[in-house]
Scaffold this active site. Structure first.
Site, PDB file in Angstrom:
ATOM      1  N   ASP A   1      42.155 -10.893  20.848  1.00  0.00           N
ATOM      2  CA  ASP A   1      41.865 -10.071  22.027  1.00  0.00           C
ATOM      3  C   ASP A   1      41.479 -10.983  23.185  1.00  0.00           C
ATOM      4  O   ASP A   1      41.348 -12.207  23.022  1.00  0.00           O
ATOM      5  CB  ASP A   1      40.704  -9.090  21.700  1.00  0.00           C
ATOM      6  CG  ASP A   1      40.744  -7.812  22.534  1.00  0.00           C
ATOM      7  OD1 ASP A   1      40.641  -7.925  23.762  1.00  0.00           O
ATOM      8  OD2 ASP A   1      40.875  -6.724  21.960  1.00  0.00           O
TER       9      ASP A   1
ATOM     10  N   ASP B   1      45.776 -13.850  25.258  1.00  0.00           N
ATOM     11  CA  ASP B   1      46.375 -12.968  26.250  1.00  0.00           C
ATOM     12  C   ASP B   1      47.812 -12.787  25.769  1.00  0.00           C
ATOM     13  O   ASP B   1      48.590 -13.754  25.759  1.00  0.00           O
ATOM     14  CB  ASP B   1      46.339 -13.634  27.634  1.00  0.00           C
ATOM     15  CG  ASP B   1      47.074 -12.804  28.682  1.00  0.00           C
ATOM     16  OD1 ASP B   1      47.751 -11.818  28.315  1.00  0.00           O
ATOM     17  OD2 ASP B   1      46.991 -13.154  29.871  1.00  0.00           O
ATOM     18  N   VAL B   2      48.158 -11.579  25.366  1.00  0.00           N
ATOM     19  CA  VAL B   2      49.468 -11.369  24.716  1.00  0.00           C
ATOM     20  C   VAL B   2      50.650 -11.608  25.658  1.00  0.00           C
ATOM     21  O   VAL B   2      51.794 -11.656  25.209  1.00  0.00           O
ATOM     22  CB  VAL B   2      49.592  -9.959  24.074  1.00  0.00           C
ATOM     23  CG1 VAL B   2      48.615  -9.801  22.922  1.00  0.00           C
ATOM     24  CG2 VAL B   2      49.424  -8.846  25.104  1.00  0.00           C
TER      25      VAL B   2
ATOM     26  N   ASN C   1      48.961  -4.121  19.005  1.00  0.00           N
ATOM     27  CA  ASN C   1      48.254  -2.956  19.523  1.00  0.00           C
ATOM     28  C   ASN C   1      47.642  -3.131  20.920  1.00  0.00           C
ATOM     29  O   ASN C   1      47.253  -2.156  21.537  1.00  0.00           O
ATOM     30  CB  ASN C   1      47.168  -2.602  18.484  1.00  0.00           C
ATOM     31  CG  ASN C   1      46.126  -1.663  18.988  1.00  0.00           C
ATOM     32  OD1 ASN C   1      46.398  -0.471  19.144  1.00  0.00           O
ATOM     33  ND2 ASN C   1      44.939  -2.172  19.268  1.00  0.00           N
TER      34      ASN C   1
ATOM     35  N   TYR D   1      53.391   2.731  32.357  1.00  0.00           N
ATOM     36  CA  TYR D   1      52.877   2.929  30.991  1.00  0.00           C
ATOM     37  C   TYR D   1      53.939   3.641  30.146  1.00  0.00           C
ATOM     38  O   TYR D   1      54.272   3.217  29.034  1.00  0.00           O
ATOM     39  CB  TYR D   1      51.587   3.763  31.042  1.00  0.00           C
ATOM     40  CG  TYR D   1      50.906   3.890  29.700  1.00  0.00           C
ATOM     41  CD1 TYR D   1      50.045   2.903  29.236  1.00  0.00           C
ATOM     42  CD2 TYR D   1      51.132   4.994  28.878  1.00  0.00           C
ATOM     43  CE1 TYR D   1      49.424   3.010  27.991  1.00  0.00           C
ATOM     44  CE2 TYR D   1      50.527   5.109  27.637  1.00  0.00           C
ATOM     45  CZ  TYR D   1      49.660   4.115  27.198  1.00  0.00           C
ATOM     46  OH  TYR D   1      49.050   4.224  25.970  1.00  0.00           O
TER      47      TYR D   1
ATOM     48  N   LYS E   1      55.979   2.161  26.898  1.00  0.00           N
ATOM     49  CA  LYS E   1      55.866   2.725  25.555  1.00  0.00           C
ATOM     50  C   LYS E   1      57.231   3.227  25.057  1.00  0.00           C
ATOM     51  O   LYS E   1      57.519   3.152  23.859  1.00  0.00           O
ATOM     52  CB  LYS E   1      54.829   3.850  25.536  1.00  0.00           C
ATOM     53  CG  LYS E   1      53.401   3.362  25.836  1.00  0.00           C
ATOM     54  CD  LYS E   1      52.912   2.325  24.831  1.00  0.00           C
ATOM     55  CE  LYS E   1      51.450   1.959  25.022  1.00  0.00           C
ATOM     56  NZ  LYS E   1      50.983   0.954  24.060  1.00  0.00           N
TER      57      LYS E   1
ATOM     58  N   THR F   1      38.803   6.557  23.202  1.00  0.00           N
ATOM     59  CA  THR F   1      38.493   5.116  23.169  1.00  0.00           C
ATOM     60  C   THR F   1      38.114   4.697  24.590  1.00  0.00           C
ATOM     61  O   THR F   1      38.308   5.466  25.538  1.00  0.00           O
ATOM     62  CB  THR F   1      39.716   4.276  22.730  1.00  0.00           C
ATOM     63  OG1 THR F   1      40.662   4.275  23.817  1.00  0.00           O
ATOM     64  CG2 THR F   1      40.376   4.800  21.470  1.00  0.00           C
TER      65      THR F   1
HETATM   66  N1  LIG Z   1      43.421   5.858  23.748  1.00  0.00           N
HETATM   67  C1  LIG Z   1      44.528   6.592  23.865  1.00  0.00           C
HETATM   68  O1  LIG Z   1      44.486   7.761  24.251  1.00  0.00           O
HETATM   69  C2  LIG Z   1      45.866   5.998  23.504  1.00  0.00           C
HETATM   70  C3  LIG Z   1      46.950   6.869  23.344  1.00  0.00           C
HETATM   71  C4  LIG Z   1      48.184   6.357  22.998  1.00  0.00           C
HETATM   72  C5  LIG Z   1      48.355   4.997  22.848  1.00  0.00           C
HETATM   73  N2  LIG Z   1      47.282   4.166  23.029  1.00  0.00           N
HETATM   74  C6  LIG Z   1      47.511   2.727  22.872  1.00  0.00           C
HETATM   75  O2  LIG Z   1      46.649   2.237  21.869  1.00  0.00           O
HETATM   76  C7  LIG Z   1      46.454   0.838  22.069  1.00  0.00           C
HETATM   77  C8  LIG Z   1      44.967   0.540  21.951  1.00  0.00           C
HETATM   78  O3  LIG Z   1      44.298   1.202  22.991  1.00  0.00           O
HETATM   79  P1  LIG Z   1      42.802   1.759  22.876  1.00  0.00           P
HETATM   80  O4  LIG Z   1      42.848   3.181  23.235  1.00  0.00           O
HETATM   81  O5  LIG Z   1      42.201   1.343  21.593  1.00  0.00           O
HETATM   82  O6  LIG Z   1      42.147   1.011  24.136  1.00  0.00           O
HETATM   83  P2  LIG Z   1      40.989  -0.070  24.283  1.00  0.00           P
HETATM   84  O7  LIG Z   1      40.932  -0.352  25.731  1.00  0.00           O
HETATM   85  O8  LIG Z   1      39.758   0.387  23.565  1.00  0.00           O
HETATM   86  O9  LIG Z   1      41.549  -1.337  23.476  1.00  0.00           O
HETATM   87  C9  LIG Z   1      42.597  -2.130  23.988  1.00  0.00           C
HETATM   88  C10 LIG Z   1      42.282  -3.586  23.678  1.00  0.00           C
HETATM   89  O10 LIG Z   1      43.386  -4.396  24.146  1.00  0.00           O
HETATM   90  C11 LIG Z   1      42.834  -5.557  24.735  1.00  0.00           C
HETATM   91  N3  LIG Z   1      43.783  -6.129  25.679  1.00  0.00           N
HETATM   92  C12 LIG Z   1      44.158  -5.647  26.895  1.00  0.00           C
HETATM   93  N4  LIG Z   1      45.016  -6.489  27.491  1.00  0.00           N
HETATM   94  C13 LIG Z   1      45.199  -7.527  26.632  1.00  0.00           C
HETATM   95  C14 LIG Z   1      45.969  -8.708  26.688  1.00  0.00           C
HETATM   96  N5  LIG Z   1      46.733  -9.014  27.746  1.00  0.00           N
HETATM   97  N6  LIG Z   1      45.918  -9.554  25.626  1.00  0.00           N
HETATM   98  C15 LIG Z   1      45.145  -9.277  24.559  1.00  0.00           C
HETATM   99  N7  LIG Z   1      44.395  -8.173  24.461  1.00  0.00           N
HETATM  100  C16 LIG Z   1      44.411  -7.309  25.492  1.00  0.00           C
HETATM  101  C17 LIG Z   1      41.568  -5.099  25.416  1.00  0.00           C
HETATM  102  O11 LIG Z   1      40.677  -6.172  25.674  1.00  0.00           O
HETATM  103  C18 LIG Z   1      41.021  -4.097  24.407  1.00  0.00           C
HETATM  104  O12 LIG Z   1      40.146  -4.715  23.485  1.00  0.00           O
HETATM  105  C19 LIG Z   1      47.070   0.516  23.424  1.00  0.00           C
HETATM  106  O13 LIG Z   1      48.358  -0.057  23.224  1.00  0.00           O
HETATM  107  C20 LIG Z   1      47.199   1.881  24.077  1.00  0.00           C
HETATM  108  O14 LIG Z   1      48.234   1.923  25.032  1.00  0.00           O
HETATM  109  C21 LIG Z   1      46.039   4.637  23.340  1.00  0.00           C
END
Ligand SMILES: NC(=O)c1ccc[n+]([C@@H]2O[C@H](COP(=O)([O-])OP(=O)(O)OC[C@H]3O[C@@H](n4cnc5c(N)ncnc54)[C@H](O)[C@@H]3O)[C@@H](O)[C@H]2O)c1
Length: 247
Positions: free
Chosen positions: A36, A62-63, A89, A154, A158, A189
């Site tokens: 992360d 950083d991905v 993720n 976004y 996706k 989240t």
């Molecule tokens: N929460 C929702 O409603 C939801 C719905 C559908 C999909 N998602 C997807 O689920 C995944 C996780 O999201 P979440 O809800 O747990 O959010 P979150 O913000 O709690 O977690 C996301 C994590 O990704 C990390 N991150 C961001 N940019 C980064 C980078 N460039 N390199 C490395 N790490 C990075 C952040 O530091 C964070 O820890 C994401 O891909 C999001 O698009 C979330």
């Protein structure tokens, strides 16, 4: 234990869905690399998971940076010896009318949510090929299947993840590497922190189940796809959305 002896790399592993999945994977017997940009949260989580045995490590990544992604996989190999599972993720949100969206914001969301998924898969696959196979789970979204206003980059990212998942699944099936995606509905989240209560209530009303999802509910689907229970499942997009896209 569904993941006994397995090694998993989890991008975005410090928070939300990634954090819950890291916890559940350890409960299911895996060793996890929490990768992360959120160094404090990630280090704290690894420390907590390591109370009894060394089962977790934190790696800064950083991905969008290929050198850092390669380093992440190399760290998994040097600390735990192999990579069986990649939970791809890490992701960021975006909310803006498309006609007002700065191009830099478009590029950033695509870079993290789509380029980042490709880069981590690329380097994990190279490690999995040497290991005789593996399982990749990408986090897509309901917004990879349906559109929504003010979320163009976004939604596009996706949608890209949904079909990248299929492309990689077809390409690597014969090498025993399965590639699937989870497609969550709205999950409580930190990603949703920017939304006010009115918006959250509106989102709740869009899910037939009548509530937002919990991170653990997505983590359980990820465990299924990562495990041998899903040995004949590849190229799938598993909706975990409380019925959002069924209407
Ligand atoms: N929460 C929702 O409603 C939801 C719905 C559908 C999909 N998602 C997807 O689920 C995944 C996780 O999201 P979440 O809800 O747990 O959010 P979150 O913000 O709690 O977690 C996301 C994590 O990704 C990390 N991150 C961001 N940019 C980064 C980078 N460039 N390199 C490395 N790490 C990075 C952040 O530091 C964070 O820890 C994401 O891909 C999001 O698009 C979330």
């Amino acid at each position: 234990m569904k993941l006994a002896g397995k090694v998993a790399v989890i991008t975005g592993g410090a928070s939300g869905i990634g954090e819950s999945t890291a916890r559940l994977m350890v409960e299911e017997g895996a060793k996890v690399v929490i990768a992360d940009m959120s160094d404090e949260l990630g280090t704290q989580l690894a420390h907590e998971l390591n109370q009894a045995n060394k089962v977790a490590t934190y790696v800064h990544v950083d991905v969008t940076n290929e050198t850092e992604v390669q380093h992440m996989i190399n760290e998994a190999l040097s600390i735990f010896g192999k990579v069986d599972i990649l939970f791809n993720n890490a992701g960021i949100g975006s909310l803006s009318p498309s006609a007002e969206l700065p191009y830099e914001e478009w590029r950033k969301v695509i870079a993290v949510n789509l380029d980042g998924v490709f880069l981590a898969a690329k380097h994990a696959i190279a490690a999995m090929q040497k290991n005789g196979g593996g399982s990749i789970i990408n986090t897509a979204s309901i917004l990879g299947h349906v559109g929504q206003a003010q979320t163009a980059p976004y939604t596009a990212s996706k949608g890209g993840v949904v079909n990248l998942t299929r492309a990689l699944a077809v390409e690597y099936a014969k090498e025993n590497i399965r590639v699937n995606a989870v497609c969550p509905g709205y999950i409580e989240t930190p990603l949703l922190n920017q939304l006010d209560d009115e918006m959250k209530n509106h989102l709740i009303s869009l899910h037939p189940i009548g509530r937002l999802g919990r991170a653990e509910e997505v983590a359980k689907a990820v465990i299924f796809l990562a495990s041998d229970d899903a040995s004949f499942v590849t190229g799938a997009n598993l909706l975990v959305d409380g019925g959002y896209t069924a209407q």
